[in-house]
Design a protein around this motif. Sequence first.
Motif, PDB file in Angstrom:
ATOM      1  N   GLN A   1      -8.088  -5.631 -24.019  1.00  0.00           N
ATOM      2  CA  GLN A   1      -8.205  -7.253 -23.940  1.00  0.00           C
ATOM      3  C   GLN A   1      -8.853  -7.443 -22.476  1.00  0.00           C
ATOM      4  N   GLU A   2      -9.763  -8.452 -22.433  1.00  0.00           N
ATOM      5  CA  GLU A   2     -10.495  -8.967 -21.067  1.00  0.00           C
ATOM      6  C   GLU A   2      -9.574 -10.166 -20.687  1.00  0.00           C
ATOM      7  N   PHE A   3      -9.362 -10.201 -19.350  1.00  0.00           N
ATOM      8  CA  PHE A   3      -8.750 -11.496 -18.930  1.00  0.00           C
ATOM      9  C   PHE A   3      -9.826 -11.640 -17.601  1.00  0.00           C
ATOM     10  N   LEU A   4     -10.293 -13.012 -17.764  1.00  0.00           N
ATOM     11  CA  LEU A   4     -11.316 -13.348 -16.404  1.00  0.00           C
ATOM     12  C   LEU A   4     -10.450 -13.765 -15.319  1.00  0.00           C
ATOM     13  N   LYS A   5     -11.164 -13.570 -14.159  1.00  0.00           N
ATOM     14  CA  LYS A   5     -10.653 -14.033 -12.857  1.00  0.00           C
ATOM     15  C   LYS A   5     -10.479 -15.616 -13.075  1.00  0.00           C
TER      16      LYS A   5
ATOM     17  N   PRO B   1     -16.656   1.947 -16.184  1.00  0.00           N
ATOM     18  CA  PRO B   1     -17.135   2.745 -15.274  1.00  0.00           C
ATOM     19  C   PRO B   1     -16.508   3.048 -14.215  1.00  0.00           C
ATOM     20  N   GLY B   2     -16.293   4.485 -13.603  1.00  0.00           N
ATOM     21  CA  GLY B   2     -15.500   4.727 -12.579  1.00  0.00           C
ATOM     22  C   GLY B   2     -15.685   3.736 -11.319  1.00  0.00           C
ATOM     23  N   HIS B   3     -16.776   3.655 -10.941  1.00  0.00           N
ATOM     24  CA  HIS B   3     -17.368   2.905  -9.856  1.00  0.00           C
ATOM     25  C   HIS B   3     -16.799   1.431  -9.887  1.00  0.00           C
ATOM     26  N   HIS B   4     -16.405   0.781 -11.051  1.00  0.00           N
ATOM     27  CA  HIS B   4     -15.964  -0.656 -11.047  1.00  0.00           C
ATOM     28  C   HIS B   4     -14.562  -0.607 -10.863  1.00  0.00           C
ATOM     29  N   VAL B   5     -13.731   0.299 -10.858  1.00  0.00           N
ATOM     30  CA  VAL B   5     -12.164   0.455 -10.905  1.00  0.00           C
ATOM     31  C   VAL B   5     -11.709  -0.018  -9.414  1.00  0.00           C
TER      32      VAL B   5
ATOM     33  N   ILE C   1      -6.239  -2.571 -15.843  1.00  0.00           N
ATOM     34  CA  ILE C   1      -7.322  -2.097 -14.804  1.00  0.00           C
ATOM     35  C   ILE C   1      -7.916  -3.254 -14.509  1.00  0.00           C
ATOM     36  N   ARG C   2      -7.915  -3.441 -12.924  1.00  0.00           N
ATOM     37  CA  ARG C   2      -8.831  -4.526 -12.125  1.00  0.00           C
ATOM     38  C   ARG C   2     -10.091  -3.926 -11.837  1.00  0.00           C
ATOM     39  N   MET C   3     -11.034  -4.727 -12.172  1.00  0.00           N
ATOM     40  CA  MET C   3     -12.400  -4.445 -11.712  1.00  0.00           C
ATOM     41  C   MET C   3     -13.126  -5.098 -10.674  1.00  0.00           C
ATOM     42  N   THR C   4     -14.194  -4.614 -10.244  1.00  0.00           N
ATOM     43  CA  THR C   4     -14.889  -5.239  -8.863  1.00  0.00           C
ATOM     44  C   THR C   4     -15.210  -6.636  -8.937  1.00  0.00           C
ATOM     45  N   ASP C   5     -15.634  -6.956 -10.152  1.00  0.00           N
ATOM     46  CA  ASP C   5     -15.843  -8.606 -10.493  1.00  0.00           C
ATOM     47  C   ASP C   5     -14.893  -9.459 -10.791  1.00  0.00           C
TER      48      ASP C   5
END
Length: 106
Positions: free
Chosen positions: A63-67, A86-90, A36-40
């Motif tokens: 697991q989180e991968f930073l940009k 949160p759905g609005h960040h997807v 899942i890619r997020m807005t940030d």
Amino acid sequence: MASMIEENGPSTHSEVSSSSQARLKLDGLLNKNMRIRMTDGRTLVGLFLCTDRDCNVILGSAQEFLKSTDTFSQGEPRVLGLAMIPGHHVVSIEVEADSLEDTQGF
């Protein structure tokens, strides 16, 4: 199925069939690896456990991968465990191909 129609109010037969098809598709994705890619700019990878009407997603063993500023280095992932997105960040959701191939063999 009748209780689902009563809970959601009156609806036509075509709405019920499309919602049940969507539910079956989501059921088929349970416990599959998702990215899942997020807005940030962060990317979370983990097992798809559930979602809700607001499109919030729960991932297990996440697991989180930073940009990364450098295209060649992704860096080490940060282990989150259970994560709620949160759905609005997807921005996008991808199902990893190897987890889909595992289910086709059964």
